[in-house]
Motif scaffolding. Sequence first.
Motif, PDB file in Angstrom:
ATOM      1  N   ARG A 235       0.808  -1.204   0.000  1.00 11.16           N
ATOM      2  CA  ARG A 235       0.000   0.000   0.000  1.00 11.16           C
ATOM      3  C   ARG A 235       0.846   1.261   0.000  1.00 11.16           C
ATOM      4  NH1 ARG A 235      -4.785  -0.320   4.242  1.00 11.16           N
ATOM      5  NH2 ARG A 235      -5.214   1.646   3.212  1.00 11.16           N
ATOM      6  N   ARG A 236       2.129   1.116   0.065  1.00 14.10           N
ATOM      7  CA  ARG A 236       3.006   2.274   0.071  1.00 14.10           C
ATOM      8  C   ARG A 236       3.372   2.671  -1.352  1.00 14.10           C
ATOM      9  NH1 ARG A 236       6.998  -0.211   4.607  1.00 14.10           N
ATOM     10  NH2 ARG A 236       5.498  -0.331   6.314  1.00 14.10           N
ATOM     11  N   ALA A 237       3.744   3.910  -1.479  1.00 12.83           N
ATOM     12  CA  ALA A 237       4.041   4.440  -2.807  1.00 12.83           C
ATOM     13  C   ALA A 237       5.213   3.733  -3.472  1.00 12.83           C
ATOM     14  CB  ALA A 237       4.333   5.934  -2.713  1.00 12.83           C
ATOM     15  N   TYR A 238       6.221   3.332  -2.691  1.00  7.68           N
ATOM     16  CA  TYR A 238       7.393   2.700  -3.297  1.00  7.68           C
ATOM     17  C   TYR A 238       6.986   1.461  -4.084  1.00  7.68           C
ATOM     18  CZ  TYR A 238       9.981   5.429   0.242  1.00  7.68           C
ATOM     19  OH  TYR A 238      10.491   6.414   1.039  1.00  7.68           O
ATOM     20  N   GLU A 239       6.131   0.635  -3.475  1.00  5.85           N
ATOM     21  CA  GLU A 239       5.770  -0.638  -4.089  1.00  5.85           C
ATOM     22  C   GLU A 239       4.824  -0.480  -5.265  1.00  5.85           C
ATOM     23  OE1 GLU A 239       7.574  -1.489  -0.315  1.00  5.85           O
ATOM     24  OE2 GLU A 239       6.048  -0.063  -0.954  1.00  5.85           O
ATOM     25  N   ASN A 240       4.077   0.602  -5.276  1.00  5.41           N
ATOM     26  CA  ASN A 240       3.134   0.818  -6.372  1.00  5.41           C
ATOM     27  C   ASN A 240       3.705   1.684  -7.489  1.00  5.41           C
ATOM     28  OD1 ASN A 240       0.235  -0.308  -5.637  1.00  5.41           O
ATOM     29  ND2 ASN A 240       1.140   0.448  -3.742  1.00  5.41           N
ATOM     30  N   TRP A 241       4.916   2.168  -7.321  1.00  8.28           N
ATOM     31  CA  TRP A 241       5.608   2.962  -8.344  1.00  8.28           C
ATOM     32  C   TRP A 241       4.742   4.135  -8.819  1.00  8.28           C
ATOM     33  CZ3 TRP A 241      10.358   1.473 -11.204  1.00  8.28           C
ATOM     34  CH2 TRP A 241      11.029   0.410 -10.600  1.00  8.28           C
ATOM     35  N   GLU A 351       2.943  -5.361 -13.730  1.00  8.19           N
ATOM     36  CA  GLU A 351       3.392  -6.592 -14.388  1.00  8.19           C
ATOM     37  C   GLU A 351       4.347  -6.262 -15.542  1.00  8.19           C
ATOM     38  OE1 GLU A 351       2.824 -10.074 -13.926  1.00  8.19           O
ATOM     39  OE2 GLU A 351       2.372  -9.295 -11.950  1.00  8.19           O
ATOM     40  N   THR A 352       4.117  -5.153 -16.226  1.00 10.99           N
ATOM     41  CA  THR A 352       5.039  -4.727 -17.286  1.00 10.99           C
ATOM     42  C   THR A 352       6.389  -4.366 -16.691  1.00 10.99           C
ATOM     43  OG1 THR A 352       3.217  -3.879 -18.660  1.00 10.99           O
ATOM     44  CG2 THR A 352       5.429  -3.063 -19.138  1.00 10.99           C
ATOM     45  N   LEU A 353       6.378  -3.654 -15.568  1.00  8.30           N
ATOM     46  CA  LEU A 353       7.636  -3.320 -14.897  1.00  8.30           C
ATOM     47  C   LEU A 353       8.397  -4.583 -14.507  1.00  8.30           C
ATOM     48  CD1 LEU A 353       6.543  -0.403 -12.512  1.00  8.30           C
ATOM     49  CD2 LEU A 353       7.853  -0.211 -14.628  1.00  8.30           C
ATOM     50  N   HIS A 354       7.661  -5.570 -13.995  1.00 13.34           N
ATOM     51  CA  HIS A 354       8.311  -6.825 -13.613  1.00 13.34           C
ATOM     52  C   HIS A 354       8.916  -7.504 -14.835  1.00 13.34           C
ATOM     53  CE1 HIS A 354       8.274 -11.239 -12.833  1.00 13.34           C
ATOM     54  NE2 HIS A 354       8.860 -10.836 -11.729  1.00 13.34           N
ATOM     55  N   LEU A 355       8.199  -7.484 -15.942  1.00 10.55           N
ATOM     56  CA  LEU A 355       8.692  -8.103 -17.165  1.00 10.55           C
ATOM     57  C   LEU A 355       9.951  -7.391 -17.661  1.00 10.55           C
ATOM     58  CD1 LEU A 355       6.134  -9.243 -19.860  1.00 10.55           C
ATOM     59  CD2 LEU A 355       8.577  -9.133 -20.283  1.00 10.55           C
ATOM     60  N   LEU A 356       9.951  -6.063 -17.587  1.00  9.66           N
ATOM     61  CA  LEU A 356      11.128  -5.299 -18.005  1.00  9.66           C
ATOM     62  C   LEU A 356      12.312  -5.601 -17.090  1.00  9.66           C
ATOM     63  CD1 LEU A 356       9.448  -1.848 -18.768  1.00  9.66           C
ATOM     64  CD2 LEU A 356      10.147  -3.609 -20.400  1.00  9.66           C
ATOM     65  N   LYS A 357      12.045  -5.713 -15.803  1.00 12.47           N
ATOM     66  CA  LYS A 357      13.107  -6.070 -14.853  1.00 12.47           C
ATOM     67  C   LYS A 357      13.673  -7.447 -15.181  1.00 12.47           C
ATOM     68  CE  LYS A 357      13.856  -6.715  -9.858  1.00 12.47           C
ATOM     69  NZ  LYS A 357      13.910  -8.161  -9.701  1.00 12.47           N
ATOM     70  N   GLN A 358      12.805  -8.383 -15.511  1.00 14.61           N
ATOM     71  CA  GLN A 358      13.251  -9.730 -15.853  1.00 14.61           C
ATOM     72  C   GLN A 358      14.089  -9.755 -17.123  1.00 14.61           C
ATOM     73  OE1 GLN A 358      12.595 -10.979 -12.783  1.00 14.61           O
ATOM     74  NE2 GLN A 358      12.257 -12.919 -13.813  1.00 14.61           N
ATOM     75  N   ASN A 359      13.889  -8.760 -17.973  1.00 13.56           N
ATOM     76  CA  ASN A 359      14.654  -8.680 -19.225  1.00 13.56           C
ATOM     77  C   ASN A 359      15.951  -7.897 -19.067  1.00 13.56           C
ATOM     78  OD1 ASN A 359      13.359  -9.712 -22.020  1.00 13.56           O
ATOM     79  ND2 ASN A 359      11.712  -9.284 -20.550  1.00 13.56           N
ATOM     80  N   GLY A 360      16.321  -7.611 -17.812  1.00  9.37           N
ATOM     81  CA  GLY A 360      17.641  -7.054 -17.557  1.00  9.37           C
ATOM     82  C   GLY A 360      17.803  -5.577 -17.833  1.00  9.37           C
ATOM     83  N   LEU A 365      14.777   1.427 -15.852  1.00 10.41           N
ATOM     84  CA  LEU A 365      13.696   1.676 -14.898  1.00 10.41           C
ATOM     85  C   LEU A 365      14.158   2.629 -13.800  1.00 10.41           C
ATOM     86  CD1 LEU A 365      12.200  -1.920 -14.499  1.00 10.41           C
ATOM     87  CD2 LEU A 365      11.337  -0.043 -15.898  1.00 10.41           C
ATOM     88  N   TYR A 366      15.389   2.437 -13.350  1.00  6.03           N
ATOM     89  CA  TYR A 366      15.901   3.304 -12.293  1.00  6.03           C
ATOM     90  C   TYR A 366      16.052   4.738 -12.796  1.00  6.03           C
ATOM     91  CZ  TYR A 366      19.297   5.823  -9.525  1.00  6.03           C
ATOM     92  OH  TYR A 366      19.940   6.809  -8.823  1.00  6.03           O
ATOM     93  N   LYS A 367      16.751   4.922 -13.901  1.00  5.79           N
ATOM     94  CA  LYS A 367      17.066   6.274 -14.366  1.00  5.79           C
ATOM     95  C   LYS A 367      15.828   7.041 -14.822  1.00  5.79           C
ATOM     96  CE  LYS A 367      21.905   5.504 -15.620  1.00  5.79           C
ATOM     97  NZ  LYS A 367      22.906   5.459 -16.711  1.00  5.79           N
ATOM     98  N   ASN A 368      14.842   6.341 -15.383  1.00  2.76           N
ATOM     99  CA  ASN A 368      13.696   7.047 -15.945  1.00  2.76           C
ATOM    100  C   ASN A 368      12.479   7.116 -15.021  1.00  2.76           C
ATOM    101  OD1 ASN A 368      15.465   6.552 -18.239  1.00  2.76           O
ATOM    102  ND2 ASN A 368      13.743   7.221 -19.508  1.00  2.76           N
ATOM    103  N   LEU A 369      12.387   6.199 -14.035  1.00  2.89           N
ATOM    104  CA  LEU A 369      11.201   6.187 -13.187  1.00  2.89           C
ATOM    105  C   LEU A 369      11.491   6.430 -11.714  1.00  2.89           C
ATOM    106  CD1 LEU A 369       9.273   3.160 -14.752  1.00  2.89           C
ATOM    107  CD2 LEU A 369       8.846   5.594 -15.117  1.00  2.89           C
ATOM    108  N   LEU A 370      12.656   6.019 -11.225  1.00  3.21           N
ATOM    109  CA  LEU A 370      12.960   6.173  -9.802  1.00  3.21           C
ATOM    110  C   LEU A 370      13.863   7.376  -9.519  1.00  3.21           C
ATOM    111  CD1 LEU A 370      13.519   2.467  -8.662  1.00  3.21           C
ATOM    112  CD2 LEU A 370      11.416   3.819  -8.631  1.00  3.21           C
ATOM    113  N   LYS A 371      14.918   7.526 -10.283  1.00  2.53           N
ATOM    114  CA  LYS A 371      15.872   8.604 -10.008  1.00  2.53           C
ATOM    115  C   LYS A 371      15.210   9.989  -9.982  1.00  2.53           C
ATOM    116  CE  LYS A 371      20.377  10.463 -11.343  1.00  2.53           C
ATOM    117  NZ  LYS A 371      20.845  10.414  -9.941  1.00  2.53           N
ATOM    118  N   PRO A 372      14.248  10.299 -10.882  1.00  2.00           N
ATOM    119  CA  PRO A 372      13.598  11.621 -10.823  1.00  2.00           C
ATOM    120  C   PRO A 372      12.900  11.891  -9.483  1.00  2.00           C
ATOM    121  CG  PRO A 372      13.149  10.584 -12.933  1.00  2.00           C
ATOM    122  CD  PRO A 372      13.788   9.534 -12.072  1.00  2.00           C
TER     123      PRO A 372
END
Length: 478
Positions: A235-241, A351-360, A365-372
């Motif tokens: 339920r926290r923002a981190y987990e829901n991106w 689920e798309t994020l998980h798939l992208l993570k699985q594809n290495g 994901l970090y630079k474009n979605l988390l770092k900002p």
Amino acid sequence: MEEKNYSDEFKEYTEYIVNHSNYSGIPFKRKSDGSIAWVASNVSKMGQRRIEWAKDKAKSLGIDTDSNGWKSKTMYSLHPTKMTVCQVCGRRHSIEYIYLSKNLAKTLNNHFNKHFTIIDDLFHVKKELNNSGYSETEIIEVIWNKLKLDKSPDKLSLVSNEFGVVSKKDITNYDELVKIVESLSRNGFINLTGPGAMSNFPDRLDGYHSYNRCCRTKEDTGRSPENLKTYNKDRRAYENWVDGNIYAANKFMYSKTFNNTSADHIGPISLGFKHDSLLLQKMSRGENSSKRDRISKKDIELLMYLEHKYDISVISWYSKKLWGFIKENYKNIDLELIRVALKKNAHYYLETLHLLKQNGIQDYLYKNLLKPKEKYFNYNYKFNDDGEIIFCENRKESVTYYKEIKRFIDVSFKSLDDYHEKSNRNLKFVIGEEEEAILSSLIRSAKQNDYSTADNYFVNLMEYFQEKIIEDLRSNEK
């Protein structure tokens, strides 16, 4: 939705319920063996029919169907015995909040040298302690001290208005204390007790989960100790991106503004709404617990007002098109269908994020979605009661500062695996050929470090998902 074997006692209970006058006309079917198909997903036709039936019942009981928790209030009022039967073991439990929390059980065990558990209710506690020679007065004193009414005007007001009690000396007997504890827990003011079965309508015909307190952690994989630990994290923002000033929102939620209340996300973050201090409101713990991830017309209209007032978007980037459609058409679409649509879109995103993570391509994901979002951790904030930031100052780059950012990144990525691996989700992740082609282009661009092109593909993919969901909503407009 899979149904497990029913105990004989539970089968008798289901027949009793459907034949009781309180449930006259409730939609249900019988299976080929003659037993009642007790379970119906809230998005199924049967589930929707049950909701419409409950709305009529709520109106006859004077319960506002636009209010949070109207389903649980309605089904509680209708239940003829206030006792449910466990589907697994056949034991009977009350739907009232009389069973010990871990915290209360620990207090009683430490004081009286006993071994009470969350399966024990307050009446069993009294009987057991009386048999051991403890007086009713001593039991009342231990439990009364846990209420801490002197520290909460809201709690004291409820007890005073409902029971005429303002101090321990006003308690005339143990049964009266039980009623006070039950009322405070049910209304979310304390967490000392809970019900024998959780509210769950229309999924279960009587409105209560068919795994009672005795068997729920064993039978319901979503309530296992491991998943219960991750539930709060989900339920926290981190987990829901989600978007929003996540650090400021976390700080505001634990500010004095919410003393003795709960901080409610007007738009649930599990549905894709932002985690932001401007989008939080006061709510009692009971109401917030009942609300869960539901959204009402009042919530939608308040969010629209806040968008206009602050000139902001209240929803994360991946749901903006869907939110635009909802704002224009929410009066003509069932609120449950709106909730499911937002949930489905958020599910597709995670689920798309998980798939992208699985594809290495974690670096993308970090630079474009988390770092900002790391910039939000750079400041200390002060707020007014509306969640507006009235002061901020630069934080010093300390060990704590770097730990917080590291935790934000670690938890975000770990949550993708946690979310994907949970086995009892109703939503599936199925994509067609066109979505698969966009996804492949996204992955290829990200692996080539062409993050700008990858972003364009990601936006296109999420818009494609949203358009399909919007088409489904259009087909269900009134």
